[in-house]
Design an enzyme around this catalytic site. Sequence first.
Site, PDB file in Angstrom:
ATOM      1  N   TYR A 186      -2.838  22.113 -18.835  1.00 30.35           N
ATOM      2  CA  TYR A 186      -1.502  22.599 -19.182  1.00 30.35           C
ATOM      3  C   TYR A 186      -1.590  23.791 -20.134  1.00 30.35           C
ATOM      4  CZ  TYR A 186       3.442  22.557 -20.418  1.00 30.35           C
ATOM      5  OH  TYR A 186       4.749  22.922 -20.608  1.00 30.35           O
ATOM      6  N   ASP A 234      15.483  23.310  -9.185  1.00 35.51           N
ATOM      7  CA  ASP A 234      14.788  23.485 -10.463  1.00 35.51           C
ATOM      8  C   ASP A 234      15.535  24.514 -11.304  1.00 35.51           C
ATOM      9  OD1 ASP A 234      13.088  23.799 -12.601  1.00 35.51           O
ATOM     10  OD2 ASP A 234      11.264  23.902 -11.405  1.00 35.51           O
ATOM     11  N   SER A 274       4.460  23.733 -14.215  1.00 36.58           N
ATOM     12  CA  SER A 274       5.299  24.391 -15.209  1.00 36.58           C
ATOM     13  C   SER A 274       4.469  25.447 -15.956  1.00 36.58           C
ATOM     14  CB  SER A 274       5.910  23.348 -16.154  1.00 36.58           C
ATOM     15  OG  SER A 274       6.968  23.898 -16.883  1.00 36.58           O
ATOM     16  N   HIS A 314      12.883  20.086 -11.719  1.00 35.34           N
ATOM     17  CA  HIS A 314      11.603  20.482 -12.305  1.00 35.34           C
ATOM     18  C   HIS A 314      10.560  19.372 -12.224  1.00 35.34           C
ATOM     19  CE1 HIS A 314       9.201  23.283 -14.551  1.00 35.34           C
ATOM     20  NE2 HIS A 314       8.991  22.423 -15.529  1.00 35.34           N
TER      21      HIS A 314
END
Length: 703
Positions: free
Chosen positions: A473, A637, A553, A672
């Site tokens: 991430y 999203d 993301s 999302h």
Amino acid sequence: MKANGLILTGAVFLAACSPQKMTQNRIYPETKKIAHTDEYFGQKVEDPYRWLEDDRAEATKDWVQREVAFTNNYLEQIPFREEIRSQLKNIWNYEKIGAPFKEGNYTYFYKNDGLQAQSVLYRTDKNGKTEVFLDPNKFSEKGTTSLAGISFNKKGNLLTYSISEGGSDWNKIIIMDAETKHIIDETIKDVKFSGVSWSGDEGFYYSSYDKPTGSELSAKTDTHKVYFHKLGTKQSQDRLVIGGDSFKRRYMGVGVSDDQRYEILSASEATNGNELYIKDLKNKSDFIPIQKGYSHNTDFIDSKGDIIYALTDRDAPNMRLVKFDIKNPSVWTDVIPESEEVLSVSTGGGYIFAKYMKDAVTSVRQMDYDGKLVRTIELPGVGTASGFSGKDGDKDLYFSYTNYITPGTIYKYNLESGKSEIYQKPNVKFSAEDYVSEQVFYTSKDGTKIPMMINYKKGIKLDGKNPTILYSYGGFNISLQPGFSVVNAIWMENGGIYAVPNIRGGGEYGKKWHDAGTKMQKKNVFDDFIAAGEYLQQKGYTSPEYMALSGRSNGGLLVGATMTMRPDLAKVAFPGVGVLDMLRYNKFTAGAGWSYDYGTAEDSREMFDYLKSYSPVHNVRKGVCYPSTMIITSDHDDRVVPAHSFKFGAELQEKQSCSNPVLVRIEVNAGHGAGRSTEQVIGENADLLSFALYEMGFKTLKK
């Protein structure tokens, strides 16, 4: 790739063959180019796919339909796609029960029978009778309307529950009498980025934005407002507590302390740093400024009379717990000082629980409100423990424990004896003793040591031929701690390796670690990820032909930037719901709030040049062979708008120089990520795992 998966009876092995032969001149859906130029600090930037940003346009809808058809047609040719879907459904089909919590005269808990689209909220009365309280599966026909949150008043006789339709961040708040289960007021609509906090039995606070005049899914939302809804009145009569032109902030929320004495206002302009104000209702004060400006993060934790407890990174990058008297709020005293390990806290049963993180692994200490150690809690192993929260009068609390090869188990913890016992152990078809989860430390480009967890089935050979998913991430102070996933279980059962490096930009080592992956240091994040892949290849775990990059993301940005910087690093790439246009991310929904991590193209010429140098949409080049790519996004999203994925997909499909396919997988009636139905999650992960293996050259799953 956080999700869930399955295990077959008996061993499953992948039958490998040489990579598939593809037609180099693959015919993708036509994507028109319309000339459009922006100028930043005198430099012109072409944006020929700008038209794809208009989610309401018929041309965009038509393009989406053609891309969906193309992607589905390609995935249908994978011979073991349905077998993997079946494996996932099989392992997913076990009863999942959450930790109980008490409200009023009832004990509540969530349960999913196995493959239910959404988990159901049950409750048990004092006589032991259990009933369904809220069933989100009845909110919509296909289970795509989810329960986004619940909030009870102090007595537990009233509650609100929030719903999200199609995964949207725009929610509705429904008000209910908990005793009768009757809806008692009109539904509060158009609520976004909001909790609910009750003030006695009178009503509650919530936050939202003015409804956009343009696209609900993509229009900018940057002025949060806090309202108070009084029961028995219409939403149009709700009182504006704070917000608007007189107090403009991007994010705001008001909460009420457990003792109902204080109103707490937290306000911020970005995802890092906040202002904190507290109103003393007993002494009828105005909001008292506790922390102004956005240089630090300070959160209200609890109150005892005049004394306020707060968790802060002010003068403490790894966090400390402080207390102060509301009559003298500028004088802070340490309750739990900062240490070398990152601190988070929870409260319950009259105690404070200090949860420390070292190298992404949890330890927990029970303390009194003076910071005196009661005991260090013995955990079941090395992994992630969460929970340890409840009401002041509770005698027992609950916590969950997991790691990459241990399914999440709920424990009941006795506050006086310190003893833990298993409350709920999931019956997952997975044998942890057959797997390995090891932590290694590798060196990044600038010499920084980075931890990484590597997970696989015992007995693999380090011959460079193991299919490997590298997931991370790297942003927003978010820490990736060990956690079990049935999807990863299926991947490992089928011979795969799942590796997670704790790269900079996250919160694993506090604020300094986060800041080292922001703005003009953002490329540290990509360098850390690349170095993780190189380590796995150098040590023989895998090789470029057998590696897949995955992230969602901000992690989607990580994958997009990495594959454009180092297209030779991996065979497969999964940029999921990614922030991929770094020059325009701040133009949509609440995107401007991400500027602490990214900076914006309008900040300075230096910042613009830096963003453009790694922005995935702007760094796809002709003549380059990019990995086999499946870009993942959703039509609803409104966090990271799908235009990011659309534009990146169009660039890759136009410029890909080899036979590696570029797919754009678009989920319908999803946002999302939160609130998706079980069927949607299984479908996406079946496509992801099967695509990865197919592109790596595997043709069958051989038992």
